[in-house]
Scaffold this active site. Sequence first.
Site, PDB file in Angstrom:
ATOM      1  N   ASN A  24       0.866  -1.183   0.000  1.00 44.95           N
ATOM      2  CA  ASN A  24       0.000   0.000   0.000  1.00 44.95           C
ATOM      3  C   ASN A  24       0.905   1.235   0.000  1.00 44.95           C
ATOM      4  OD1 ASN A  24       0.604   0.744   2.781  1.00 44.95           O
ATOM      5  ND2 ASN A  24      -0.622  -1.034   3.343  1.00 44.95           N
ATOM      6  N   ASP A  34       1.726  -8.640   1.169  1.00 44.13           N
ATOM      7  CA  ASP A  34       2.589  -7.644   1.827  1.00 44.13           C
ATOM      8  C   ASP A  34       2.988  -8.127   3.231  1.00 44.13           C
ATOM      9  OD1 ASP A  34       3.888  -5.257   2.313  1.00 44.13           O
ATOM     10  OD2 ASP A  34       2.076  -4.042   2.444  1.00 44.13           O
ATOM     11  N   SER A 117      -3.194  -6.081  -6.703  1.00 45.62           N
ATOM     12  CA  SER A 117      -4.542  -5.456  -6.653  1.00 45.62           C
ATOM     13  C   SER A 117      -5.710  -6.434  -6.688  1.00 45.62           C
ATOM     14  CB  SER A 117      -4.755  -4.409  -7.768  1.00 45.62           C
ATOM     15  OG  SER A 117      -4.032  -3.235  -7.479  1.00 45.62           O
ATOM     16  N   THR A 118      -5.448  -7.728  -6.896  1.00 51.07           N
ATOM     17  CA  THR A 118      -6.590  -8.654  -7.053  1.00 51.07           C
ATOM     18  C   THR A 118      -7.038  -9.297  -5.744  1.00 51.07           C
ATOM     19  OG1 THR A 118      -5.310 -10.661  -7.517  1.00 51.07           O
ATOM     20  CG2 THR A 118      -5.827  -9.223  -9.393  1.00 51.07           C
ATOM     21  N   GLY A 119      -6.422  -8.895  -4.625  1.00 54.18           N
ATOM     22  CA  GLY A 119      -6.848  -9.394  -3.318  1.00 54.18           C
ATOM     23  C   GLY A 119      -7.757  -8.373  -2.655  1.00 54.18           C
TER      24      GLY A 119
HETATM   25  P1  ADP Z   1      -3.874  -6.086  -2.943  1.00 52.60           P
HETATM   26  O1  ADP Z   1      -4.168  -5.214  -1.764  1.00 52.60           O
HETATM   27  O2  ADP Z   1      -2.931  -5.440  -3.940  1.00 52.60           O
HETATM   28  O3  ADP Z   1      -5.116  -6.619  -3.566  1.00 52.60           O
HETATM   29  P2  ADP Z   1      -3.347  -8.636  -1.602  1.00 52.60           P
HETATM   30  O4  ADP Z   1      -2.133  -9.035  -0.860  1.00 52.60           O
HETATM   31  O5  ADP Z   1      -4.633  -8.552  -0.842  1.00 52.60           O
HETATM   32  O6  ADP Z   1      -2.984  -7.274  -2.347  1.00 52.60           O
HETATM   33  O7  ADP Z   1      -3.592  -9.631  -2.796  1.00 52.60           O
HETATM   34  C1  ADP Z   1      -2.811  -9.666  -3.973  1.00 52.60           C
HETATM   35  C2  ADP Z   1      -2.660 -11.107  -4.419  1.00 52.60           C
HETATM   36  O8  ADP Z   1      -1.649 -11.740  -3.630  1.00 52.60           O
HETATM   37  C3  ADP Z   1      -3.912 -11.961  -4.267  1.00 52.60           C
HETATM   38  O9  ADP Z   1      -4.146 -12.622  -5.513  1.00 52.60           O
HETATM   39  C4  ADP Z   1      -3.541 -12.954  -3.183  1.00 52.60           C
HETATM   40  O10 ADP Z   1      -4.154 -14.213  -3.430  1.00 52.60           O
HETATM   41  C5  ADP Z   1      -2.048 -13.065  -3.350  1.00 52.60           C
HETATM   42  N1  ADP Z   1      -1.246 -13.550  -2.218  1.00 52.60           N
HETATM   43  C6  ADP Z   1      -1.500 -13.517  -0.878  1.00 52.60           C
HETATM   44  N2  ADP Z   1      -0.473 -14.072  -0.190  1.00 52.60           N
HETATM   45  C7  ADP Z   1       0.459 -14.458  -1.105  1.00 52.60           C
HETATM   46  C8  ADP Z   1       1.738 -15.105  -1.042  1.00 52.60           C
HETATM   47  N3  ADP Z   1       2.292 -15.463   0.115  1.00 52.60           N
HETATM   48  N4  ADP Z   1       2.404 -15.346  -2.224  1.00 52.60           N
HETATM   49  C9  ADP Z   1       1.873 -14.974  -3.407  1.00 52.60           C
HETATM   50  N5  ADP Z   1       0.680 -14.365  -3.532  1.00 52.60           N
HETATM   51  C10 ADP Z   1      -0.023 -14.111  -2.399  1.00 52.60           C
END
Ligand code: ADP
Length: 168
Positions: A24, A34, A117-119
């Site tokens: 962020n 993150d 951004s897809t989470g």
């Molecule tokens: P944003 O706020 O940008 O949407 P998120 O972390 O919520 O970020 O999600 C972004 C992507 O990261 C999602 O597709 C989620 O499934 C994925 N993600 C979460 N944890 C991990 C990880 N340890 N390794 C790789 N991808 C992850």
Amino acid sequence: MSRIKLIKGDITKLEIDAIANAANSSLLGGSGVDGAIHRAAGIDLLEECRTLNGCPTGEAKITKGYKLAAKYVIHCVGPIWNGGNNNEDALLESCYTNALKIATNFGIKSIAFPNISTGIYSFPKNRAANIVLSVVEKYLENNSIPEIVYFVCFDDENYNIYKNLIRE
Ligand code: ADP
């Protein structure tokens, strides 16, 4: 297409030059990928991030990887989805492009991206994957470094979307 690879799993485990983070704009840690990156890298990552004064949406900043196997983390700030008419597509594109430019400047041969951004930021996954693959393919056509780009999908939905698009 051989310079683009797909992986299902946890980006923090990869032994490569750089991993991208879906950060962020504070760059001071968050949830999702993150949080996982900060936990795996250790407190020194947060200390370095504090010196960066945040990062605007659509841009990216690099730090060391500390306890990660990856040498660097490139922190990307993707857009929060807000209906699609608020420059979300261009901002998503620019955070990938800016991360790739940093990789080129640092001689980073291998870089892995999560599905930025897809989470929590709720960008539609299919729309994001189409944008991201076309911008990364275009970048690789014009630049020899990075040599390899990995897309690391954590959830099945993103993995299947990328698998089908990369196959096409
Ligand atoms: P944003 O706020 O940008 O949407 P998120 O972390 O919520 O970020 O999600 C972004 C992507 O990261 C999602 O597709 C989620 O499934 C994925 N993600 C979460 N944890 C991990 C990880 N340890 N390794 C790789 N991808 C992850």
